[in-house]
Design a protein around this motif. Structure first.
Motif, short mmCIF file in Angstrom:
data_model
loop_
_atom_site.label_atom_id
_atom_site.label_comp_id
_atom_site.label_asym_id
_atom_site.label_seq_id
_atom_site.Cartn_x
_atom_site.Cartn_y
_atom_site.Cartn_z
N ALA A 1 88.54 86.23 -31.83
CA ALA A 1 89.25 86.66 -33.03
C ALA A 1 88.87 88.10 -33.37
CB ALA A 1 88.91 85.74 -34.20
N ARG B 1 93.84 86.11 -33.43
CA ARG B 1 93.62 85.72 -34.81
C ARG B 1 92.94 86.84 -35.58
NH1 ARG B 1 89.80 80.79 -37.20
NH2 ARG B 1 90.44 81.05 -39.37
N ARG C 1 101.44 85.40 -40.42
CA ARG C 1 100.65 84.18 -40.51
C ARG C 1 101.51 83.04 -40.00
NH1 ARG C 1 102.17 85.37 -45.90
NH2 ARG C 1 103.33 83.67 -46.90
N GLU C 2 100.88 82.01 -39.47
CA GLU C 2 101.62 80.91 -38.89
C GLU C 2 100.83 79.62 -39.00
OE1 GLU C 2 102.20 81.26 -34.68
OE2 GLU C 2 100.11 81.78 -34.28
N TYR D 1 96.86 80.22 -39.70
CA TYR D 1 96.14 81.31 -39.06
C TYR D 1 96.87 82.63 -39.35
CZ TYR D 1 93.10 78.37 -36.14
OH TYR D 1 92.15 77.49 -35.69
N SER D 2 96.10 83.67 -39.60
CA SER D 2 96.67 85.01 -39.67
C SER D 2 96.58 85.64 -38.30
CB SER D 2 95.93 85.85 -40.71
OG SER D 2 96.17 85.35 -42.00
N ARG D 3 97.63 86.36 -37.92
CA ARG D 3 97.73 86.84 -36.54
C ARG D 3 98.08 88.33 -36.48
NH1 ARG D 3 95.61 82.96 -33.16
NH2 ARG D 3 96.74 80.97 -33.27
N GLY E 1 100.01 90.30 -33.35
CA GLY E 1 100.62 90.17 -32.03
C GLY E 1 101.13 91.52 -31.58
N SER F 1 98.99 76.32 -37.57
CA SER F 1 98.23 76.00 -36.38
C SER F 1 98.99 74.97 -35.56
CB SER F 1 96.85 75.46 -36.76
OG SER F 1 96.20 74.89 -35.63
N LYS G 1 98.85 87.56 -28.67
CA LYS G 1 98.47 87.52 -30.09
C LYS G 1 97.00 87.14 -30.21
CE LYS G 1 99.77 82.67 -30.93
NZ LYS G 1 100.64 81.75 -31.70
N VAL H 1 97.62 83.58 -26.15
CA VAL H 1 96.64 83.70 -27.23
C VAL H 1 95.30 84.19 -26.67
CG1 VAL H 1 95.57 82.52 -29.18
CG2 VAL H 1 97.76 81.70 -28.28
#
Length: 556
Positions: free
Chosen positions: A412, A289, A248-249, A261-263, A265, A251, A287, A408
């Motif tokens: 999603a 979402r 998660r990171e 956001y949960s990701r 990658g 925005s 990556k 990106v």
């Protein structure tokens, strides 16, 4: 009146929270056991030998050696899988006193930060492990010899192999590191620097060039919390193999809601970077979402934004495991947890879809509509779609430039059936970890979820189909697994031994997957529990076997 009037928006949120909470009240557990009741049941074993240590969060299960390797502060433990208190093997690996004093001078806490917190334990070969610790804000790594066979009873740190752990393990014990060793190369999601500002997905210990995500590029990764890493093949062609990172990171659009956001990658294992502009930097990193949300009657989605844990359930097709993920809500008004399930088909569809692109006066994210260069950014050299490309070094400059600017995906990844498998709101806990077991009983395969909470409890849950559109959730049991409640950090399951291993800052517990006798002493109580591990044997509620007479999960 503006729809962004803060008073109106608060009312909308409160109404939405009330609706979700009202509609998702959890069922009552069939069995609830306090710590003392669980202890009295004889179905759990608690790590009892005394160590002057804390923070047991790293677990590595080794079924071949019948051992569980545990990382804590200043210690690495080798425990018997069947009895975690039987002849444990210990390695004491503290930071030097000089290093501890230097750590304190830098303003770090002597007990909570200035120790060697073990954050990486990975199998290296048949006889050795590779381990790393924070080293009192000076990461260190080394090899451990655990013998060739379980009977060897060996567990020794090779002091001569101690080396720098920079790029392999975080300096700060509060920042989690995820790692995997593939073909004697270490892949990590890690904070590289002392200050904890330079996060990267890194490849080290390689005969090839070390690789990482682009430094200080917030569009690649931005203040992430790494959760899990997993190798998942894309095809029968090994050159297509990819490593998937879950995190998660924050925005990059600070005005945007949500701000977390949960990701998911991914990178190609055979990525060698490029001489153009991504020298020693991934040229295949992309990556997307991960969405886990509940849609209200008005169409508004309530998001669970913060990814907490991931469990990969392998199937007969190693290219298509089932991905279980635990999320929590990040808002101050709405609190809750959810479990979402994802398919690799949906994940690949998103990675094969449009790239996100910013354009227009307001720099809005839109799907990229221009020409996509060949080979498609994110594909691996020498794979099914790039048989003539031997290395990413052979990729045209325009491919590398595109990847650098468009890491990106626009779409999603949504869960199976577009909604969570289960949701918790209006409760005093949140889910922190997950493990899943497959149970075959009376010709039916059940997925049994074990969910750890921040209150130190474990829930055992099954979700059964009710009709074509609805499901029924059953909490089979809820047990307290630690004498002093502590958030559960890690869980590992052994289907072979019917055991669950649970770790927190305060200790480790080995828990049997079933306590059939707790459902009652008569046939009806046993069957109404609907626990797929249990069935009526004619006299008692007992563990299910092929000769069991009735019930086992289904009911009658």
């Amino acid at each position: 009146m503006s729809c962004w009037n803060p008073h109106v928006w608060t009312c909308v949120l409160l109404t939405l929270c009330y609706t979700v909470a009202k509609d998702t009240a959890p069922p009552t557990p069939r069995v609830q056991l306090s710590f003392e009741e669980l202890k009295a049941s004889g179905t759990a074993h608690f790590l009892t030998f005394l160590l002057n240590t804390t923070d047991y969060r790293i677990l590595l299960k080794d079924e071949d050696h019948d051992r569980m390797y545990v990382g804590s502060k200043d210690f690495i433990l080798s425990l018997d899988l069947q009895d975690i208190n039987r002849e444990p093997l210990l390695i004491h690996w503290p930071a030097s006193q000089q290093r501890i004093e230097e750590c304190v001078v830098f303003g770090k806490d002597r007990n909570g930060e200035c120790g060697n917190f073990i954050r990486l334990i990975q199998p290296w070969n048949r006889t050795h492990l590779y381990v790393c610790g924070t080293g009192a804000y000076n990461p260190v790594c080394a090899y451990i010899n655990h013998g060739r066979k379980a009977q060897d009873y060996v567990f020794n740190l090779d002091r001569g192999s101690v080396e720098s752990g920079k790029g392999k393990c975080a300096y700060n014990p509060k920042l989690d590191t995820v790692s995997a060793i593939v073909n004697e190369e270490l892949y990590s999601g890690v904070y590289i620097d002392f200050m904890g500002r330079d996060a990267a997905i890194v490849r080290t210990m390689s005969k090839r060039s070390a690789m990482r995500t682009e430094q200080y590029n917030s569009h690649w990764i931005n203040d992430p919390a790494f959760v899990h890493v997993q190798l998942i093949p894309d095809s029968a062609e090994r050159n297509d193999d990819k490593l998937y990172f879950f995190f998660r990171e924050k925005s990059v659009d600070t005005w945007h809601s949500p701000n977390i956001y949960s990701r998911i990658g991914r990178v190609c294992l055979n990525d060698d970077g490029h001489n153009c502009c991504l020298h020693k930097t991934w040229s295949t990193f992309l990556k997307a979402r991960l969405v886990c949300s509940v849609r209200g009657a008005d169409g508004i989605e309530t998001h669970f934004d913060e990814l907490q844990d991931v469990f990969i359930q392998q199937t007969q097709d190693n290219k298509n495991p089932v991905i279980y993920a635990v999320f929590s809500a990040s808002g101050s008004v709405f609190k809750g947890s959810a479990v979402c399930v994802y398919s690799m088909a949906d994940i690949r569809l998103v990675f094969n879809g449009p790239f996100a692109h910013k354009e227009g006066l307001n720099y809005q994210w839109v799907p990229y509509s221009g020409k996509i260069p060949y080979p498609r950014p994110g594909t691996c050299p020498g794979g099914i779609f790039t048989p003539s490309m031997n290395s990413t070094m052979d990729y045209p400059d325009e491919v590398i430039n595109f990847t650098q600017k468009h890491p990106v995906m626009y779409n999603a990844v949504y869960p199976v059936h577009r909604h969570p498998l289960l949701v918790r709101t209006n409760v005093n806990y949140k889910f922190t970890s997950i493990a899943v077991d497959q149970v075959d009983a009376f010709g039916v395969r059940y997925e049994v979820l074990f969910l750890g909470t921040d209150q130190g409890t474990v829930q055992k849950v099954i979700v059964l189909p009710k009709d074509d559109k609805e499901t029924e959730e059953l909490i089979l049991e809820e047990v307290e697994v630690f004498k002093v409640p502590a958030s559960i950090k890690t869980m590992k399951i052994s289907s072979k031994r019917h055991q669950l291993y649970v770790a927190s800052v305060s200790g480790v517990t080995r828990l049997a997957l079933h306590r059939c006798d707790k459902y009652g002493e008569v046939h009806a109580d046993c069957c109404l529990a609907r626990d797929p591990y249990c069935a009526w044997d004619g006299k008692n509620c007992s563990p299910y076997s092929a000769s069991s007479q009735t019930c086992a999960g289904g009911g009658t």
